[in-house]
Design an enzyme around this catalytic site. Structure first.
Site, PDB file in Angstrom:
ATOM      1  N   HIS A 131       0.824  -1.222   0.000  1.00 16.62           N
ATOM      2  CA  HIS A 131       0.000   0.000   0.000  1.00 16.62           C
ATOM      3  C   HIS A 131       0.857   1.271   0.000  1.00 16.62           C
ATOM      4  O   HIS A 131       0.317   2.384  -0.080  1.00 16.62           O
ATOM      5  CB  HIS A 131      -1.004  -0.012   1.159  1.00 16.62           C
ATOM      6  N   GLU A 167      23.352  10.127   4.338  1.00 16.43           N
ATOM      7  CA  GLU A 167      22.239   9.673   3.509  1.00 16.43           C
ATOM      8  C   GLU A 167      22.694   9.250   2.116  1.00 16.43           C
ATOM      9  O   GLU A 167      23.622   9.843   1.552  1.00 16.43           O
ATOM     10  CB  GLU A 167      21.183  10.776   3.368  1.00 16.43           C
ATOM     11  N   ASP A 223      -0.048  -7.656   1.870  1.00 16.36           N
ATOM     12  CA  ASP A 223       0.408  -6.266   1.812  1.00 16.36           C
ATOM     13  C   ASP A 223       1.938  -6.215   1.913  1.00 16.36           C
ATOM     14  O   ASP A 223       2.509  -5.856   2.947  1.00 16.36           O
ATOM     15  CB  ASP A 223      -0.240  -5.462   2.941  1.00 16.36           C
ATOM     16  N   GLY A 244       2.699   6.949   8.862  1.00 19.78           N
ATOM     17  CA  GLY A 244       4.072   7.235   8.468  1.00 19.78           C
ATOM     18  C   GLY A 244       5.025   6.071   8.691  1.00 19.78           C
ATOM     19  O   GLY A 244       6.140   6.064   8.186  1.00 19.78           O
ATOM     20  N   GLY A 303       5.092  -0.009   6.064  1.00 13.96           N
ATOM     21  CA  GLY A 303       6.188  -0.594   5.304  1.00 13.96           C
ATOM     22  C   GLY A 303       7.443  -0.837   6.112  1.00 13.96           C
ATOM     23  O   GLY A 303       8.354  -1.529   5.664  1.00 13.96           O
TER      24      GLY A 303
END
Length: 241
Positions: free
Chosen positions: A45, A69, A91, A186, A189
């Site tokens: 999703h 990063e 999912d 937030g 996943g």
């Protein structure tokens, strides 16, 4: 569902496998886990389309550039073919990166469970993410947060005073009966890590940290074979081409 309630900020860069999935404008919206230099596991999703996503590894603070990063665009999004957005079943999604992540002291890969492995009820696991820290009037925190939650049996999670039969064999529940600690907006996943392996992917829930409603995660051990086959088939196809 997606936000971290009742958590705390871990030591910077101590959770090295987590990635932030962001819009091209650097807005965080989902988490994920680096499973090798080219592949990330996350929730189906979280699929916003390949041109609307950017993977950031080595991040800790979303508001400060730390120099650790690595920003990489996705090359391929592979949601599970049987993902059902109405029931949240299956999912799970794999993201193939355009370039490999450079592994260093800030970034590493995580381990996955074997196909069919289970985690016993009560085992304490860790969920991490940049999700909201309050369900009402919540906001995305500036730094990564983490919280520990115990595994809840599917039987208890499916009871009439909880999710009442909505939990499939492909889902895993974790949380406290009194609530207070959970993933939230937030965090979708992101990883639920038990015994050093990502056993769950943050999927859905009822609000965040509500009593009797633990967080619901995609059970990664149900998909280990699919993950391995998908990655193998991709590289085999590239070799043939």
């Amino acid at each position: 569902m997606s936000f971290l309630l009742g958590g705390y900020a871990p030591v910077p860069h101590s959770i090295k496998y987590i990635v932030s999935i962001q819009t091209p404008e650097r807005q965080h919206f989902c988490g994920g886990s680096l499973i090798n230099k080219y592949w990330v596991i996350t929730a189906a999703h979280c699929d916003k389309g390949i041109n609307n996503m950017m993977i950031v590894a080595g991040d800790y603070s979303l508001t400060i550039y730390e120099g650790t990063e690595q920003e990489i665009m996705p090359q391929l999004l592979i949601p599970h073919p049987d993902y059902n957005s109405a029931t949240n079943n299956n999912d799970i999604m794999l993201i193939k990166l355009r370039a490999p992540v450079y592994l260093n002291s800030y970034i590493s890969i995580t381990l996955l469970p074997r196909q069919g492995d289970t985690i016993p009820e009560g085992r304490v696991c860790r969920v991490s993410g940049w999700g909201y820290t309050s369900f009402i009037g919540g906001q995305i925190p500036s730094t990564l947060r983490t919280v520990t939650v115990p595994i809840v049996s599917t039987e208890k999670c499916n009871s009439s005073d909880s999710f009442d039969g909505s939990i499939t064999e492909n889902m895993l529940c974790a949380g406290y009966s009194l609530g207070g600690k959970d993933a939230c907006e937030g965090d979708s996943g992101g990883p639920l890590v038990c015994e050093g392996r990502v056993y769950g992917v943050v999927s859905w829930g009822k609000g965040c940290a509500e009593a009797q409603y633990p967080g619901v995660y995609t059970a990664v051990s149900r998909y280990r074979r699919w993950i391995d086959n998908t990655i193998f088939n991709y590289f085999s196809k590239c070799k043939d081409d």
